[in-house]
Design an enzyme around this catalytic site. Structure first.
Site, mmCIF file in Angstrom:
data_model
loop_
_atom_site.group_PDB
_atom_site.id
_atom_site.type_symbol
_atom_site.label_atom_id
_atom_site.label_comp_id
_atom_site.label_asym_id
_atom_site.label_seq_id
_atom_site.Cartn_x
_atom_site.Cartn_y
_atom_site.Cartn_z
ATOM 1 N N LYS A 197 59.452 52.710 36.933
ATOM 2 C CA LYS A 197 59.667 54.258 37.054
ATOM 3 C C LYS A 197 60.508 54.967 36.163
ATOM 4 O O LYS A 197 61.719 54.652 36.310
ATOM 5 C CB LYS A 197 59.776 54.607 38.722
ATOM 6 C CG LYS A 197 59.500 55.819 39.050
ATOM 7 C CD LYS A 197 59.736 56.233 40.554
ATOM 8 C CE LYS A 197 59.445 57.905 41.036
ATOM 9 N NZ LYS A 197 59.485 57.764 42.498
ATOM 10 N N SER A 243 55.574 59.642 44.513
ATOM 11 C CA SER A 243 55.677 60.032 43.216
ATOM 12 C C SER A 243 55.868 58.819 42.253
ATOM 13 O O SER A 243 55.732 59.101 40.950
ATOM 14 C CB SER A 243 57.232 60.691 43.198
ATOM 15 O OG SER A 243 58.230 59.974 43.450
ATOM 16 N N THR A 290 61.930 58.498 48.408
ATOM 17 C CA THR A 290 62.624 59.377 49.246
ATOM 18 C C THR A 290 61.944 59.684 50.599
ATOM 19 O O THR A 290 62.525 59.552 51.680
ATOM 20 C CB THR A 290 62.956 60.682 48.520
ATOM 21 O OG1 THR A 290 63.639 60.178 47.300
ATOM 22 C CG2 THR A 290 63.987 61.547 49.313
ATOM 23 N N GLY A 320 57.759 58.646 51.153
ATOM 24 C CA GLY A 320 56.415 58.426 50.940
ATOM 25 C C GLY A 320 56.172 57.906 49.528
ATOM 26 O O GLY A 320 54.746 57.618 49.169
ATOM 27 N N SER A 321 57.129 57.860 48.443
ATOM 28 C CA SER A 321 57.026 57.839 47.158
ATOM 29 C C SER A 321 56.687 56.330 46.632
ATOM 30 O O SER A 321 56.241 55.921 45.568
ATOM 31 C CB SER A 321 58.044 58.291 46.254
ATOM 32 O OG SER A 321 57.887 59.561 46.059
#
Ligand SMILES: *[C@@H]1O[C@H](CO)[C@@H](O)[C@H](O)[C@H]1NC(C)=O
Ligand SMILES: *[C@@H]1O[C@H](CO)[C@@H](O)[C@H](O)[C@H]1NC(C)=O
Ligand SMILES: *[C@@H]1O[C@H](CO)[C@@H](O)[C@H](O)[C@H]1NC(C)=O
Ligand SMILES: *[C@@H]1O[C@H](CO)[C@@H](O)[C@H](O)[C@H]1NC(C)=O
Ligand SMILES: *[C@@H]1O[C@H](CO)[C@@H](O)[C@H](O)[C@H]1NC(C)=O
Ligand SMILES: CC(=O)N[C@H]1CO[C@H](CO)[C@@H](O)[C@@H]1O
Length: 555
Positions: free
Chosen positions: A115, A197, A218, A220-221
């Site tokens: 990422k 994300s 942080t 759900g990402s």
């Protein structure tokens, strides 16, 4: 399993064997067939590399070609932001080393996508930007802590994955959109929401644009892109994996973990990236020795365990926002868990559930931490061509560069503005932090586990599932659960994305207390192996890259 799937597996195995036989009769076993890069596991690729069937240079070339087919061309998935210009030379060196002294371990010569909020030294040729033009060309002081571990294990950094800009902490923007990467989309339905994300990491893993990927969470990402893209993911306990060199939201909630196609690959990657790092003091409180998480991969791991269902709020579709088709599959999953020898305690409600979803404490903590930590990030850079040196500068940069950062439908930066308005670590911040511990742990996950003597909680990965774990930094393991049916009504997600949509996947999450990854990986693995849901449905045809190792090796 559908007959045509079985047939295609059979044809693949047969063709693969014939081809391998042409190459070298000595290695004409099932293992020597070129693995299909759509699904290939770390161990399969490691076998092919060790037997000399192909090299890491071949692997990097094959993944580059697959990315080229679908990233900007064709279905325009926009999962990958940048390729590593040093990847081929690193692969060649690792191939040489393998010949001389053998592999360092399971990740030797294995290509991985990161990422774009995970730092890599600029001299290698890639940027670290969280998707924002404000960081393009900036020079970070060092590799991220997890990247140092990956390189030491012999992994090849293939490139940087697109993401929701600033890990979705800019404002009310569609998941998977960044100024630099534009809208990333799901490979299971045209223009479907990849979630975020860690959107690009999820989409890239789902169709084999790399062997494995890393994301960050942080709230759900990792869990959500794992869910939406038919994958296995681990959101580790905060402090198990280093956040040094990761563009921050909050030291209290950020964590780095694998987003991959199987629990086995997830356990392999976590075993490498977990561990203490003097540059991230949260890692110093972890249990002294990082376990070998592959030892948790036991098909009987659920036998005799007690798994709780915090049904109230989390499984109420009018509150969680879940589509009823998710809950239908979830009820079937509970039957599978029972059939694997576990006791399902249902309901096992979380005392704080209603307060958690009404609480604004998380926002206070994140807004406060983000301003302090993002300012530190800008200050840590050796240089930054955009001239941005603070959160306040960033807000101005976005407004001053509307073509790059605020195109039509992507103007919002309300989260940056809210964060800029915070007053550092005041009483309200510490009260919110204490409330989060109470809500997520004392009257949340830990209370529920203790009240019912449970080994873990289980929920659909969708809805509010991630919040109790997020606010106290607890782990979540996610595996495939099912797919939206073909007749589901297509909904709108963002200006360019839809959700739900036919065939879009969703996942199942196991939650536990701090540092319970070893147990949770076992539960996820037992469920995954009993169901093999990932193999039940593939991406839409145009989103499936065609290049395979045989195309590269035969050149
Ligand atoms: C990223 O940064 C390097 C310098 O560190 C630069 O040469 C390269 O062109 C940049 N990549 C992109 C896509 O702009
Ligand atoms: C880490 O260090 C910071 C700054 O020195 C300090 O405020 C914080 O309490 C420390 N956290 C842990 C978990 O040790
Ligand atoms: C779900 O939540 C709604 C709204 O709070 C409530 O009216 C309803 O009774 C709940 N349903 C169940 C089964 O708990
Ligand atoms: C924080 O949580 C506590 C406990 O539920 C609640 O009383 C308080 O109102 C919350 N604070 C905010 C700002 O939401
Ligand atoms: C979709 O099909 C199922 C099974 O045939 C049916 O039960 C359901 O009502 C249908 N849903 C919609 C939205 O048409
Ligand atoms: C490697 C790659 O394909 N990068 C592309 C990512 O997406 C942006 C925006 O579309 C392109 O400009 C890059 O070339």
């Amino acid at each position: 399993m559908r007959w045509h799937y079985l047939l295609s597996v059979l044809v693949f195995v047969l063709l693969g064997n014939v081809f391998a036989f042409d190459l070298d009769p000595q290695i004409a076993t099932a293992d020597s067939a070129f693995p299909d890069l759509y699904e290939a596991s770390v161990e399969e690729l490691q076998r092919g590399l060790n037997s000399g069937l192909f090299t890491s240079v071949d692997l990097v070339k094959a993944y580059f070609a697959r990315i080229d087919e679908v990233n900007v061309k064709g279905p325009k998935l926009r999962a990958v932001l940048e390729l590593n210009p040093s990847a081929l030379s690193q692969a060649a060196a690792l191939d040489q080393e393998r010949k001389k002294t053998g592999p360092r371990g399971l990740l030797h010569g294995i290509p991985i996508l990161l990422k774009d909020n995970i730092a890599t030294v600029a001299s290698e040729g890639m940027n670290t930007t969280a998707g924002s033009f404000s960081l393009l060309g900036s020079v970070v002081p060092d590799d991220a802590g997890v990247v140092k571990r990956l390189r030491a294990a012999g992994a090849i950094i293939l490139g940087k994955a697109n993401l929701s800009e600033w890990a979705h902490f800019r404002g009310n923007l569609a998941s998977g959109w960044s100024g630099r990467g534009l809208q990333c989309t799901n490979a299971y339905f045209p223009n479907a929401d990849p979630c975020g994300s860690s959107s690009g990491s999820g989409v890239a893993a789902s169709i084999g644009l790399a062997t494995v990927t890393l994301g960050t969470e942080t709230d759900g990402s990792i869990t959500c892109p794992t869910s939406n893209n038919n994958l296995a993911g681990i959101k580790p306990t905060v402090g198990l994996t280093s956040r040094a060199g990761v563009i921050p939201i909050s030291a209290h909630q950020d964590t780095v973990g694998p987003i991959v196609r199987s629990m086995t690959d997830a356990a392999i990657v976590l075993s490498v990236i977990a561990g203490k790092d003097p540059n991230d003091n949260f890692t110093l409180v972890q249990p002294t020795k990082v376990p070998d998480y592959t030892k948790a991969l036991n098909k009987n791991a659920l036998k005799g365990k007690r798994i709780g269902v915090p049904r109230h709020v989390f499984l109420n579709t009018s509150i969680s926002g879940d589509d009823p088709s998710v809950n239908v599959q979830f009820e079937k999953a509970l039957d599978v868990i029972r059939s694997l020898g576990a006791t399902v305690v249902d309901p096992a409600d979380m005392p704080s559930a209603e307060e958690i979803i009404r609480s604004n404490n998380e926002t206070i903590v994140l807004d406060t931490d983000f301003k302090v930590q993002l300012n530190q990030w800008f200050e840590s850079l050796l240089s930054n061509p955009s001239g941005v040196r603070s959160l306040a500068d960033l807000i101005k940069f976005d407004d001053d560069n509307p073509d790059l950062e605020e195109p039509a439908n992507f103007e919002d930066q309300s989260e940056l503005i809210a964060s800029e308005a915070t007053q550092s670590f005041d009483n309200a911040f510490f009260a919110a932090l204490a409330a989060d511990k109470d809500l997520g742990s004392t009257r949340g996950i830990d209370a529920t586990l203790e009240m019912h003597n449970l080994d873990a909680l289980v929920l659909p990965a969708t809805g509010f599932t991630t919040v109790p774990a997020a606010i106290v930094g607890y782990p979540i393991i996610t595996v495939p659960l099912g797919f939206f049916p073909d007749n589901v009504t297509v909904g709108r997600a963002g200006p360019e994305t839809v959700y739900p949509a036919p065939g879009v996947p969703f996942g199942l999450s196991f939650l536990g207390t701090a540092f319970s990854e070893f147990d949770l990986i076992g539960f996820g693995y037992a469920y995954e192996q009993a169901t093999k849901t990932r193999l039940a449905r593939r991406a839409y045809p145009a989103a499936i890259p065609k290049t395979q190792l045989k195309d590269i090796v035969s050149k």
